[in-house]
Design an enzyme around this catalytic site. Structure first.
Site, mmCIF file in Angstrom:
data_model
loop_
_atom_site.group_PDB
_atom_site.id
_atom_site.type_symbol
_atom_site.label_atom_id
_atom_site.label_comp_id
_atom_site.label_asym_id
_atom_site.label_seq_id
_atom_site.Cartn_x
_atom_site.Cartn_y
_atom_site.Cartn_z
ATOM 1 N N HIS A 105 0.859 -1.180 0.000
ATOM 2 C CA HIS A 105 0.000 0.000 0.000
ATOM 3 C C HIS A 105 0.897 1.234 0.000
ATOM 4 O O HIS A 105 1.223 1.777 1.053
ATOM 5 C CB HIS A 105 -0.947 0.010 1.208
ATOM 6 C CG HIS A 105 -2.241 -0.650 0.918
ATOM 7 N ND1 HIS A 105 -3.166 -0.104 0.048
ATOM 8 C CD2 HIS A 105 -2.768 -1.823 1.339
ATOM 9 C CE1 HIS A 105 -4.219 -0.917 -0.037
ATOM 10 N NE2 HIS A 105 -4.005 -1.969 0.720
ATOM 11 N N ASP A 110 -4.989 2.078 1.756
ATOM 12 C CA ASP A 110 -5.346 1.421 3.020
ATOM 13 C C ASP A 110 -5.970 2.443 3.979
ATOM 14 O O ASP A 110 -6.958 2.160 4.657
ATOM 15 C CB ASP A 110 -4.103 0.761 3.657
ATOM 16 C CG ASP A 110 -2.897 1.699 3.743
ATOM 17 O OD1 ASP A 110 -2.857 2.711 3.006
ATOM 18 O OD2 ASP A 110 -1.984 1.428 4.546
ATOM 19 N N TYR A 301 -8.021 7.449 -17.658
ATOM 20 C CA TYR A 301 -8.911 8.103 -16.695
ATOM 21 C C TYR A 301 -9.219 9.530 -17.131
ATOM 22 O O TYR A 301 -8.346 10.242 -17.608
ATOM 23 C CB TYR A 301 -8.251 8.153 -15.317
ATOM 24 C CG TYR A 301 -7.940 6.811 -14.709
ATOM 25 C CD1 TYR A 301 -8.428 5.631 -15.258
ATOM 26 C CD2 TYR A 301 -7.157 6.715 -13.564
ATOM 27 C CE1 TYR A 301 -8.144 4.408 -14.687
ATOM 28 C CE2 TYR A 301 -6.871 5.489 -12.987
ATOM 29 C CZ TYR A 301 -7.361 4.338 -13.558
ATOM 30 O OH TYR A 301 -7.068 3.138 -12.984
ATOM 31 N N GLU A 387 -0.350 8.425 11.006
ATOM 32 C CA GLU A 387 -1.757 8.081 11.282
ATOM 33 C C GLU A 387 -2.529 9.181 12.004
ATOM 34 O O GLU A 387 -3.748 9.102 12.127
ATOM 35 C CB GLU A 387 -1.827 6.760 12.062
ATOM 36 C CG GLU A 387 -1.436 5.561 11.188
ATOM 37 C CD GLU A 387 -1.177 4.303 11.992
ATOM 38 O OE1 GLU A 387 -0.847 4.433 13.185
ATOM 39 O OE2 GLU A 387 -1.291 3.202 11.426
#
Ligand code: ZN
Ligand code: ZN
Length: 407
Positions: A105, A110, A301, A387
């Protein structure tokens, strides 16, 4: 004193932060490639079911959709996260380092998945205060294959019909910096292949053959004038021929050369011009030299277009919530804190691509970037996310959704 819904979101974000980090680490440790997100989507579907949210599985192969209906369910906002990882070996030293060899990841998906599950936890507790419906879209294959395209094709924006969509990307900016832009913020990216055909001959008798290498060389040179002569100097557009293959031996005039390239444009018009001119010039050069050229276009895209009104709403929410939570989130906020300094307005689109564009093509959309530390750029074996970013992303996404529905 009445606690307003945004303060409730803040309290719930604190409550669920640890769960979100746990889920993120689990997903990080077990990364899965595009359209192979079986384990990840199982985690997502199970959690949504646990929350009492209506779940649809296997949308766009491995995608999952959750539908949370509030009081007046007519107005619908979608929140989107991507779930796939990259074919890359992680070299970070983490207790939850990837255990899947050669998969990592390294783009933060994630975090996007765990964050959206966190938002689902928060909003499902506030269900009775929601005036509308929230659709949680967990899509596969952002990195490779266009999972967004598949989900839109399978009707993810219908039943119930979605009025607007929000998404975010964590990434390498200082923790807490929020990047926002209006209009086009990413590029159309399309792949093309030129198959140059000639005729084989012995190199002692070149006149008996048609040399595909010489034709290819002329095509390559001729194509360079497209950007300088056919496209306005004010336009953001580029293309490169990144691969060339052909020939079998030094003493054989080759009959086939394959050139593969990538074009990146912001406007539809530039994209159309470049596409048409590449085909036209390549064919006519080849024909003029007695060969032939086949042009194969593989649509990539579309640009992400940020809706003005919706992006204003996200910006306003971000400013308000930032102000409210700044002391509680432990970010290294500067002394003379001014939220305006933390919001970076993106004035030029990046020429990277993001398949959120498939949704943004259809309905009003807004996509923002949230800095999660600048350890290493995304798609790098050392990419790492701080985080603490969840303190911000949980609050921003949940609050913006509520603001859209309740206003
Ligand atoms: Zn990526
Ligand atoms: Zn990404």
């Amino acid at each position: 004193m009445k606690v307003d819904i945004y303060d409730k979101i803040m309290n719930l974000a604190n409550k669920y932060e640890e769960d979100v980090i746990k889920i993120r680490r689990d997903i990080h440790m077990h990364p899965e490639l595009s359209f192979q997100e079986v384990r990840t989507s199982e985690i997502v579907a199970k959690k949504l079911e646990e929350l009492g949210i209506e779940v649809q599985r296997e949308i766009g192969k491995t995608g999952v959709v959750g539908i949370l209906k509030g009081r007046n369910p007519e107005k619908v906002i979608a929140l989107r996260a991507d779930m796939d990882a990259l074919p890359l070996q992680e070299i970070n030293d983490l207790p939850f380092k990837s255990i899947n060899d050669g998969i990592m990841h390294a783009c933060g998906h994630d975090c996007h998945t765990a964050n959206l599950l966190g938002v689902a936890m928060i909003l499902s507790e506030l269900k009775d205060e929601l005036t509308g419906t929230v659709k949680f879209i967990f899509q596969p294959a952002e990195e490779n294959g266009g999972g967004g395209r598949e989900m839109v094709k399978e009707g993810v924006l219908e039943n119930p019909k979605v009025d607007a969509i929000l998404g975010l990307h964590v990434g390498s900016m200082p923790l807490g910096v929020v990047g926002m832009g209006y209009g086009a913020i990413s590029a159309y990216s399309d792949k093309f292949t030129l198959r140059v055909k000639g005729k084989k001959a012995h190199t002692s008798m070149p006149q008996q053959g048609v040399d595909a290498i010489v034709i290819a060389a002329n095509i390559i040179t001729a194509l360079q004038s497209i950007l300088s002569r056919q496209i306005s100097p004010f336009e953001t557009a580029t293309f490169s021929l990144g691969q060339i293959n052909g020939g079998t031996a030094p003493n054989i005039v080759p009959d086939m050369i394959e050139i593969v390239g990538m074009m990146r444009c912001v406007s539809k018009e530039a994209r159309e011009t470049i596409k048409t001119k590449i085909e036209k010039i390549s064919k006519s050069v080849a024909e003029g030299m007695d060969g032939d050229c086949e042009f194969i276009f593989k649509e990539g895209y579309p640009s992400v277009i940020n809706d003005k009104e919706l992006t204003d709403l996200v910006k306003e929410t971000t400013c308000e919530r930032y102000e409210a939570i700044k002391d509680k989130i432990g970010l290294n906020v500067p002394q003379n804190f001014d939220i305006k300094n933390l919001i970076k307005v993106i004035d030029k689109p990046m020429l990277g691509s993001e398949d959120f564009g498939f949704y943004a093509q259809k309905i009003p959309a807004s996509f923002i970037f949230v800095g999660s530390g600048d350890s290493a750029p995304p798609h790098n074996s050392k990419f790492m996310v701080d985080e603490k970013v969840f303190k911000l992303t949980l609050n921003i996404l949940a609050s913006a959704a509520v603001k859209y529905l309740n206003d």
